[in-house]
Scaffold this active site. Sequence first.
Site, mmCIF file in Angstrom:
data_model
loop_
_atom_site.group_PDB
_atom_site.id
_atom_site.type_symbol
_atom_site.label_atom_id
_atom_site.label_comp_id
_atom_site.label_asym_id
_atom_site.label_seq_id
_atom_site.Cartn_x
_atom_site.Cartn_y
_atom_site.Cartn_z
ATOM 1 N N ALA A 69 54.717 14.981 29.006
ATOM 2 C CA ALA A 69 54.671 16.401 28.664
ATOM 3 C C ALA A 69 53.388 16.718 27.907
ATOM 4 O O ALA A 69 52.737 15.829 27.347
ATOM 5 C CB ALA A 69 55.883 16.776 27.818
ATOM 6 N N GLY A 107 58.001 11.973 30.089
ATOM 7 C CA GLY A 107 58.668 12.808 31.077
ATOM 8 C C GLY A 107 58.318 12.443 32.502
ATOM 9 O O GLY A 107 59.134 12.611 33.416
ATOM 10 N N GLU A 133 60.526 9.648 33.407
ATOM 11 C CA GLU A 133 61.889 10.166 33.551
ATOM 12 C C GLU A 133 62.082 10.890 34.875
ATOM 13 O O GLU A 133 63.137 10.764 35.518
ATOM 14 C CB GLU A 133 62.211 11.082 32.372
ATOM 15 C CG GLU A 133 62.370 10.311 31.072
ATOM 16 C CD GLU A 133 62.458 11.211 29.843
ATOM 17 O OE1 GLU A 133 63.493 11.169 29.172
ATOM 18 O OE2 GLU A 133 61.483 11.948 29.571
ATOM 19 N N GLU A 151 57.769 7.607 23.652
ATOM 20 C CA GLU A 151 58.067 8.724 22.745
ATOM 21 C C GLU A 151 58.219 8.305 21.282
ATOM 22 O O GLU A 151 57.888 9.087 20.377
ATOM 23 C CB GLU A 151 59.347 9.450 23.203
ATOM 24 C CG GLU A 151 59.189 10.288 24.457
ATOM 25 C CD GLU A 151 59.430 9.517 25.726
ATOM 26 O OE1 GLU A 151 59.572 10.151 26.790
ATOM 27 O OE2 GLU A 151 59.482 8.256 25.677
#
Length: 234
Positions: free
Chosen positions: A42, A87, A90, A110
Amino acid sequence: MNALDRPTLEELRDRLLELSGDARARVVVLTGAGEKAFVAGADIKYMSGLEVEEAREWGGLGHECGRLLETMPKPTIAAINGFALGGGCELALACDLRYAASTARLGQPEVNLGIIPGWGGTQRLARACGLGVAKELILTGRLVDAEEALRLGLVNGVHDPVLERVREVAQLLASKSPVALAAAKEACNLALAGDHRSNLEREAAEFGDLFASEDAREGLTAFAEKREPRFVGR
């Protein structure tokens, strides 16, 4: 590096919704522009300004994209060309199949930012490679290269050029019955959720129901007649 901000993620969600309901789309491939990154995570600058409720909405939007990739009634393939971090990892994990270029790097870093994976990483990573490996990768935030990702079960193969291999797989899948693929995907998704006995009963029911489809009759007849089936998606 294909970092995701809100407008980009909303555009991705809208496109996935469109493709999910488009009968002409038999297989969905997710990849990143360029050679450096699939999705490098992100947009940190965007995330740094989020308040709690905004962060929850942001997480919900990522989960929505993941659910669409995971549950749409057609195969989804991630072509991982470069970095798939946070992300990006993911989103790749939400796809049914994942193929990586030899330059790929995957990870959930993260914790290095004082947060945790928020788009399904804590759950899908554990499903892909086991709880112990998932905890090690998430708690340390370390990245894995393509060959280690293959050994751990994070990807189905390592190929250069990766899109060439993905196109081959997509063409193979597109030759199958859409009805059977949708049912098989749904049944497989049950494997790690709910009660095992109930899942087996549901699989058996789905297996029987498919015999009412035109594709099942065509596939069985074609095999008996030693010819290629002509599936119509019904």
